[in-house]
Design a protein around this motif. Sequence first.
Motif, PDB file in Angstrom:
ATOM      1  N   GLN F  53       0.822  -1.211   0.000  1.00  9.64           N
ATOM      2  CA  GLN F  53       0.000   0.000   0.000  1.00  9.64           C
ATOM      3  C   GLN F  53       0.859   1.265   0.000  1.00  9.64           C
ATOM      4  N   PRO F  81      -2.776  -3.074  -1.372  1.00 11.16           N
ATOM      5  CA  PRO F  81      -3.000  -1.626  -1.403  1.00 11.16           C
ATOM      6  C   PRO F  81      -4.427  -1.189  -1.073  1.00 11.16           C
ATOM      7  N   TRP F  82      -5.340  -2.089  -1.184  1.00 10.53           N
ATOM      8  CA  TRP F  82      -6.733  -1.727  -0.884  1.00 10.53           C
ATOM      9  C   TRP F  82      -7.494  -3.050  -0.751  1.00 10.53           C
ATOM     10  N   GLU F  84      -9.228  -5.149  -2.402  1.00  5.38           N
ATOM     11  CA  GLU F  84      -9.514  -5.243  -3.837  1.00  5.38           C
ATOM     12  C   GLU F  84      -9.217  -6.647  -4.367  1.00  5.38           C
ATOM     13  N   MET F 103      -8.536  -0.403   5.218  1.00  6.40           N
ATOM     14  CA  MET F 103      -9.822   0.269   5.097  1.00  6.40           C
ATOM     15  C   MET F 103     -11.014  -0.687   5.028  1.00  6.40           C
ATOM     16  N   GLU F 155      -9.382   1.310  10.712  1.00  2.80           N
ATOM     17  CA  GLU F 155      -8.616   2.547  10.727  1.00  2.80           C
ATOM     18  C   GLU F 155      -9.454   3.781  10.417  1.00  2.80           C
ATOM     19  N   ASP F 181      -4.538   6.879  10.284  1.00  2.00           N
ATOM     20  CA  ASP F 181      -5.793   7.074   9.547  1.00  2.00           C
ATOM     21  C   ASP F 181      -6.974   7.192  10.503  1.00  2.00           C
TER      22      ASP F 181
END
Lengths: 261, 261, 261, 261, 261, 261
Positions: F53, F81-82, F84, F103, F155, F181
């Motif tokens: 990420q 990174p996400w 996904e 996230m 977060e 975050d």
Amino acid sequence: MDSFRSKKIATNPVTEKLRGGQPCVGSWLTLCSPVAAESMANMGWDWLVVDVQHSPVGFETMLNCFRAIQLGGAVPLARVPWNETIWIQRTLDAGALGLVVPMVNSRADAEATVSNMRYATRGQRSYTTSRVAAYLDADYRTWADDNLAVIVMIETIQAVEQAEAILSVDGVVGCFIGPNDLALSMGITMKETGPGTEHEAAMLHVLEAAKKVGRAAGKHCFTAGEVSMRIGQGFQFLALASDGAFLAKAAQAELNAVDFA
Amino acid sequence: MDSFRSKKIATNPVTEKLRGGQPCVGSWLTLCSPVAAESMANMGWDWLVVDVQHSPVGFETMLNCFRAIQLGGAVPLARVPWNETIWIQRTLDAGALGLVVPMVNSRADAEATVSNMRYATRGQRSYTTSRVAAYLDADYRTWADDNLAVIVMIETIQAVEQAEAILSVDGVVGCFIGPNDLALSMGITMKETGPGTEHEAAMLHVLEAAKKVGRAAGKHCFTAGEVSMRIGQGFQFLALASDGAFLAKAAQAELNAVDFA
Amino acid sequence: MDSFRSKKIATNPVTEKLRGGQPCVGSWLTLCSPVAAESMANMGWDWLVVDVQHSPVGFETMLNCFRAIQLGGAVPLARVPWNETIWIQRTLDAGALGLVVPMVNSRADAEATVSNMRYATRGQRSYTTSRVAAYLDADYRTWADDNLAVIVMIETIQAVEQAEAILSVDGVVGCFIGPNDLALSMGITMKETGPGTEHEAAMLHVLEAAKKVGRAAGKHCFTAGEVSMRIGQGFQFLALASDGAFLAKAAQAELNAVDFA
Amino acid sequence: MDSFRSKKIATNPVTEKLRGGQPCVGSWLTLCSPVAAESMANMGWDWLVVDVQHSPVGFETMLNCFRAIQLGGAVPLARVPWNETIWIQRTLDAGALGLVVPMVNSRADAEATVSNMRYATRGQRSYTTSRVAAYLDADYRTWADDNLAVIVMIETIQAVEQAEAILSVDGVVGCFIGPNDLALSMGITMKETGPGTEHEAAMLHVLEAAKKVGRAAGKHCFTAGEVSMRIGQGFQFLALASDGAFLAKAAQAELNAVDFA
Amino acid sequence: MDSFRSKKIATNPVTEKLRGGQPCVGSWLTLCSPVAAESMANMGWDWLVVDVQHSPVGFETMLNCFRAIQLGGAVPLARVPWNETIWIQRTLDAGALGLVVPMVNSRADAEATVSNMRYATRGQRSYTTSRVAAYLDADYRTWADDNLAVIVMIETIQAVEQAEAILSVDGVVGCFIGPNDLALSMGITMKETGPGTEHEAAMLHVLEAAKKVGRAAGKHCFTAGEVSMRIGQGFQFLALASDGAFLAKAAQAELNAVDFA
Amino acid sequence: MDSFRSKKIATNPVTEKLRGGQPCVGSWLTLCSPVAAESMANMGWDWLVVDVQHSPVGFETMLNCFRAIQLGGAVPLARVPWNETIWIQRTLDAGALGLVVPMVNSRADAEATVSNMRYATRGQRSYTTSRVAAYLDADYRTWADDNLAVIVMIETIQAVEQAEAILSVDGVVGCFIGPNDLALSMGITMKETGPGTEHEAAMLHVLEAAKKVGRAAGKHCFTAGEVSMRIGQGFQFLALASDGAFLAKAAQAELNAVDFA
Ligand SMILES: [Mg+2]
Ligand SMILES: [Mg+2]
Ligand SMILES: [Mg+2]
Ligand SMILES: [Mg+2]
Ligand SMILES: [Mg+2]
Ligand SMILES: [Mg+2]
């Protein structure tokens, strides 16, 4: 020895020029070559865009290009491959000082772009210190909010119609017209573009919308002549060809000029 | 579907032209970019040289450039970094159809070059099938002996004096003059070169020696004009600038032509 | 010298064969190695698929494999990691002549696939000239519409049920059955597949649906025997193992055959 | 959790087997692919050689292959491109547990090889801790002196004649015959090799010389059958084909077996 | 915008300090990571050495580290793997502002080093413009002669004895003592080094010789304390640990400090 | 020789510890360096996370880090990174034994995470054998269901409020709090965090929710002191700084300690 170290960056010169109504001229990097990037960066371009959308560049090569661009004194930007969360956030973390974002066709699209470029509570960008933080004369998070050059691409006729709504989104610094995609979306070929056409009218409409809401408009050009002309019209973010295009045109012309007789 | 496959290579077109007294024109690759290599290869150059000596290209990148060059239809060559066993042998294994070898200053140097390009009992190249073997219409070992374009660089005044001895070494196909290094070795600057100078006389002496022993002479040129002129003089292996030089010159000129007013 | 250059590509031989009712046989590349890709390409396969979904290949390595494949005379394809905009568009720009797209489970999925492979006004692919344009005997945009081998993967039982709806989407050239994922989606193991099973029936249903709407069906096979058998059944797009599988099977067998006594 | 960590390496199993009169069987890596290396390493080979001499592998890729080999449980070796200081020292620093060194043609050559593998005062290897030190149950410097598998290639007829002198050099663990280069140096083709030929006699002479001075002899083989036969003759360091050869042979055979009718 | 561009480099700050009798402190890069290099470069080190001799760095990675170092404001240097023509010349072309050269054991060795760093008629370096030329306020060739930091390693007892002869070679800017190799060449272990030992005496002899002929002496140190002490003794070119050593020491200490109870 | 091979992996030690109520301590890899990864892996960390990420690591470099981590004896994990599909599936295929997923703000988000980590009929992960399968003492598919360390990042303040719903999703093994975050999402700066603040209360709320539903909680810490303290509080998945942070802190401190006087 201190003369060997650069001064810290106070502001993003691209964003500053665009907000100040001035033109800035850059070029596109499609050769996926840090050597080419460094050569271009030392020529005096305001900015250089690593084109991740339409060139086969890998992530680490993009980063090596960013360093080469910054070292040569141009502002490192990238065109992300789409208006997409991961690419926007990772590319900024890697040190881009702004992004050109394809296919922003509505106000919602533009809001999504900006949301991925801003930290909470103003957006959904996940927090870290960008690579570029080491070169700033300020805290990165605050700096980013004011300085990132957020350039949305207006490249469909739908986007043209929404230009004012798109460009007035808070955080958008300017737009960049993709003339080829715009033509395709209008159902016409590039032969049906140019002065007096609907295509040209669409582009001027975008320029007008941008002016109205205090944003910069930009366009990809292939010659210095068109850049100069577009500056005269009020366009500010002007891309002049690319490393690959310069190479191809010049090399082919020189080869053709050889007399083998 | 068979139309998708290329015909097998019967002979090395570069070697063939040089032996046949014809000129062939290529360029230099210094951008370390397979994308640039492929673009150049599709323009019609006879050959392209990946410059390992003076560009920061890694071995695997060189190989990727070779494929790009071959795919575009040019003959893949490399300039090895020095007249050295490992570089000569590995670069040939990787599929170069010929090499430009720096600083060949004596007959013994040229013999060493050739020895590394030929298998026993005629040389010390260690046996394997080169990557390029798959594309040949013949056994690689036999083909290589006849077809590799062995180009020695004559780039010191000592080498100029030994030109005939160097060029007459069996296996040498031609020579390539390095004008900058030649000037330095003569204790002069590039300003002291050109028509009527000792530097020019030295180059013409090399051309004459080459003709005498039935070899091709070559030179690096920066313009189509000089290439044409050198062809007229009898030079055959002509390099015209480089991807990096084409890019730099064209991009800088176009940027300078922008009217910001 | 001109014999060194390949003829321009008039049509995509894979698409042509599939549309013409002929079988074509290729293999999968999972070793992430341009050397392996080039070796495979020179064997006579109709096409080779760089497997981005299930092998750890990076973008630039994929591109280097594409060049190796094309050079060896096979048609370069890729399996994108998912039915996703960025991967589809970037991989085509990099020169794939077709794509295998995982997990196309509905007509809407197939429409999304095609939309990312076609320019406006027929799709949302952003315009650029693909790397492969240099090798075509036609304008890329027009050529692409007719020639890209769009292969959707039918690999869930839901997709099987929608096969006709999926395959009849305009632009889809054929389908490729993922037998493992299909089995999993049916709640069975690979031991419960084969002649006479529901799994086999599902595959034959796909074949029938494809025939009905004039599309090609395909499947991954592990042996030449199965390929031959599936050709007999009417399957056309046949994948035979992969570079990694060939290596593993052959090397293990040979090692096991050593007599250490 | 400790079960997740490997036990520390006490001795080099290759050196141990060779010194103990046992055979060990490995293979060659020419695909420049860590994925292929890892696949091979998990099959049970005693060792795997990354072939830097005749495959286009870059330094960092070689290192990634070393890790893959070690992880899979084989002993990582490399064939350096020549009997040369920098390659020998850097490759050992990168974690090779032994080297195959080409073209060792005389006692002096073998002494140079060993000198680059040993620290002062016994050699000229420059001191650092090798990457592999972390996995050893001992100090690297001491361990290296006893454990590195130093394998010199005897691959010219001159070397065959000097076999005893070469192999008796202190530090040499064994030799490896390069049958192709040996044939070339004898002025014969591979068709003139095999049982009853001078070529075979030369190889058996090397085996005898090795036995006499207490060293291991080895050879490259293409089939398990030959490996078994050579083990029977007393050869110990047996290479069986390569990843590239396994792939090429198996894939071509399977493709040829497809029935397109 | 001009504030974004660095000032041109007038002189090499490392060479300038060393010639001016001042100390300069740098560190070693062994992690082969441009990210680590950039982090280090922004800390204030005078220079950073990419260690090609004892770390597994590839050529292109070294170049990417050079850019990162320069961008962060340190002077990019490299330790070449040996006193060898190709590595010295290519590394300078890639933009190193100086080199640390291993195993310079005699005056002839030092002359060879300098010859590869200087153009004809003073040396055998082949001419090209270095990558760093773009950042200089002068012609590269002239600049290089005055400014390259040529640092020879004195790391055998033979070299210590020849220190004055080595260091007085025209063009040598300073020396760097390799304490490990020196100890090995003396037949002692690192436990037999330190104040009062022959090893220490040898190092001080080198310092004295350097002072006598007006050159700088340097040494690798593991702590700030030793650096400070060595500066007090008159050493000038001080290396403090490496990125890899800092990481290993700090991470291990912190992990060890965790209380799992 | 068999002692050279590791034992097969029976269970994932990270998952086992987390399910067993034990703490495990790892660190973050941000230097994009397999050399650094291998150094860290040999120190005794339970696990190491390649941070995709927030570090500029490419896919192939990540894979090379995975091998280095596994070789050194730590458990290889990655932060994707996400949340996904493509990144989750490809990273597991490449051999990660677990993932940290940013996230995850709702139960639906957590369900999507798990769905991409499980094969049908329990999820949408497409079937292949992961690279890590070669090292397992079991069938990968079954093993994965029980053993993958699925760590969701909590977060945002919204996620905190949904902690119980998120963590109780079947398949989630634990959570990891992103303190930066989280603070941003609460509209506060890091100065407003720490004992007694709402930020601390939010983190303790997550810990409590995790305990309630039988999951592990974790957090990023910068010092061994905080790790020890958090272990005392009941946190289990503790990250201690990163390779980049260790390097930066230690190197800067040591440089600052030099006395130049
Ligand atoms: Mg566009
Ligand atoms: Mg030259
Ligand atoms: Mg599947
Ligand atoms: Mg050989
Ligand atoms: Mg040393
Ligand atoms: Mg976060």
